[in-house]
Design a protein around this motif. Sequence first.
Motif, PDB file in Angstrom:
ATOM      1  N   LEU A  66     -37.208  61.629 -58.214  1.00  0.00           N
ATOM      2  CA  LEU A  66     -36.461  60.639 -57.430  1.00  0.00           C
ATOM      3  C   LEU A  66     -36.110  59.441 -58.304  1.00  0.00           C
ATOM      4  N   ALA A  67     -37.050  59.004 -59.127  1.00  0.00           N
ATOM      5  CA  ALA A  67     -36.800  57.895 -60.051  1.00  0.00           C
ATOM      6  C   ALA A  67     -35.704  58.262 -61.049  1.00  0.00           C
ATOM      7  N   PHE A  68     -35.701  59.517 -61.516  1.00  0.00           N
ATOM      8  CA  PHE A  68     -34.658  59.976 -62.442  1.00  0.00           C
ATOM      9  C   PHE A  68     -33.294  59.960 -61.750  1.00  0.00           C
ATOM     10  N   ALA A  69     -33.232  60.427 -60.498  1.00  0.00           N
ATOM     11  CA  ALA A  69     -31.972  60.421 -59.746  1.00  0.00           C
ATOM     12  C   ALA A  69     -31.474  58.994 -59.541  1.00  0.00           C
ATOM     13  N   ASP A  70     -32.395  58.064 -59.257  1.00  0.00           N
ATOM     14  CA  ASP A  70     -32.015  56.659 -59.091  1.00  0.00           C
ATOM     15  C   ASP A  70     -31.477  56.069 -60.385  1.00  0.00           C
ATOM     16  N   ALA A  71     -32.117  56.403 -61.497  1.00  0.00           N
ATOM     17  CA  ALA A  71     -31.654  55.914 -62.799  1.00  0.00           C
ATOM     18  C   ALA A  71     -30.253  56.442 -63.100  1.00  0.00           C
ATOM     19  N   CYS A  72     -29.994  57.703 -62.757  1.00  0.00           N
ATOM     20  CA  CYS A  72     -28.660  58.295 -62.961  1.00  0.00           C
ATOM     21  C   CYS A  72     -27.623  57.632 -62.066  1.00  0.00           C
ATOM     22  N   SER A  73     -27.983  57.394 -60.803  1.00  0.00           N
ATOM     23  CA  SER A  73     -27.060  56.741 -59.859  1.00  0.00           C
ATOM     24  C   SER A  73     -26.646  55.368 -60.365  1.00  0.00           C
ATOM     25  N   SER A  74     -27.638  54.586 -60.767  1.00  0.00           N
ATOM     26  CA  SER A  74     -27.361  53.235 -61.251  1.00  0.00           C
ATOM     27  C   SER A  74     -26.539  53.259 -62.539  1.00  0.00           C
ATOM     28  N   SER A  75     -26.871  54.174 -63.448  1.00  0.00           N
ATOM     29  CA  SER A  75     -26.181  54.241 -64.737  1.00  0.00           C
ATOM     30  C   SER A  75     -24.746  54.739 -64.615  1.00  0.00           C
ATOM     31  N   SER A  76     -24.447  55.463 -63.558  1.00  0.00           N
ATOM     32  CA  SER A  76     -23.083  55.961 -63.373  1.00  0.00           C
ATOM     33  C   SER A  76     -22.132  54.867 -62.869  1.00  0.00           C
ATOM     34  N   VAL A  77     -22.687  53.798 -62.305  1.00  0.00           N
ATOM     35  CA  VAL A  77     -21.868  52.756 -61.673  1.00  0.00           C
ATOM     36  C   VAL A  77     -21.967  51.408 -62.389  1.00  0.00           C
ATOM     37  N   THR A  78     -23.191  50.945 -62.649  1.00  0.00           N
ATOM     38  CA  THR A  78     -23.398  49.559 -63.085  1.00  0.00           C
ATOM     39  C   THR A  78     -22.787  49.211 -64.439  1.00  0.00           C
ATOM     40  N   PRO A  79     -22.924  50.042 -65.501  1.00  0.00           N
ATOM     41  CA  PRO A  79     -22.350  49.642 -66.798  1.00  0.00           C
ATOM     42  C   PRO A  79     -20.852  49.322 -66.731  1.00  0.00           C
ATOM     43  N   LYS A  80     -20.082  50.142 -66.016  1.00  0.00           N
ATOM     44  CA  LYS A  80     -18.640  49.880 -65.901  1.00  0.00           C
ATOM     45  C   LYS A  80     -18.390  48.592 -65.127  1.00  0.00           C
ATOM     46  N   MET A  81     -19.227  48.330 -64.112  1.00  0.00           N
ATOM     47  CA  MET A  81     -19.096  47.105 -63.333  1.00  0.00           C
ATOM     48  C   MET A  81     -19.371  45.884 -64.211  1.00  0.00           C
TER      49      MET A  81
END
Length: 306
Positions: A66-81
């Motif tokens: 679950l922590a890995f999925a959360d890290a992937c979710s955040s990394s897919s959105v936040t850097p571009k933002m």
Amino acid sequence: MMEGNQTQVTEFVLTGITDRAELQAPLFLVFFFIYVTTMVGNLGLIFLIWKDPHLHTPMYLFLGNLAFADACSSSSVTPKMLIKFLDKKDMISLGECFSQFYFFCSSASAECFLLVAMAYDRYVAICNPLLYLVVMSNRICVQFISVSYLIGLLHALLHVGLLFRLTFCSSNIIDHFYCDVLPLYAISCTDPFINSLVIFTFAIFIQASTFMSIIVSYICVLFAILKTKSKKGRSRAFSTCSAHLVSVSLFYGTLFVIYVLSGSDTDNYQSKMYSLFYTVIIPLLNPFIYSLRNKEVVCALKKLKK
């Protein structure tokens, strides 16, 4: 790029959270801090579970994923933002846009099924403790996790595949801070009815089926806890399950509002705030929700510091 209505758009402009120039630097700092904290929290939790043999149990195996999925979710959105805060002229190509949605959708979908696996794990541990090691064997746990990721990848692939039937020619401005499908439908020159119908149907099916599975599991757990005579055992079970339920409520509540209730209304500032909550805030909160009230994780952290 947009000389006429027949010229197809190949790059998009994300409007971001706000267009107010004076807020760009402060927001960058805030979300940079959130992103770093999110990654440290989730990756740190994965490392802690891997490092401590006492945490090599099904519950923590699911929690680590679950922590890995959360890290992937955040990394897919936040850097571009974050890049957008620094450069308002920054653009995102069609391929990057679809890829961003694919990685976010696959990790979010996998998270739904990982939460079901965690609920089932708690159900077996509390309602059938004598059969726990048999029912939740390593093979079963690996199957649960593999199926969760497989469904997530296929679910995202379906929606991205349908995006390729759309054409974008009238506007390249996406009124959002990341490439979500609903804002893309809003600027499509092709009728997105089929896409909208598919995403609505799958949102209802996946969210309703997984959410009901979780609720049924915890109702059974609740009855089992109430029958427990030991106050210590009851307190520990309540503590573990309450953390799960808080995470489930936050995650499903925002997803349901965005993909089921909101429909195609993506021009709403409130819709952006809901999206911000489940793409950025929930991945930040989850490792702390699961860790702070968990004595085993706290003990493992103390041993690591020594």
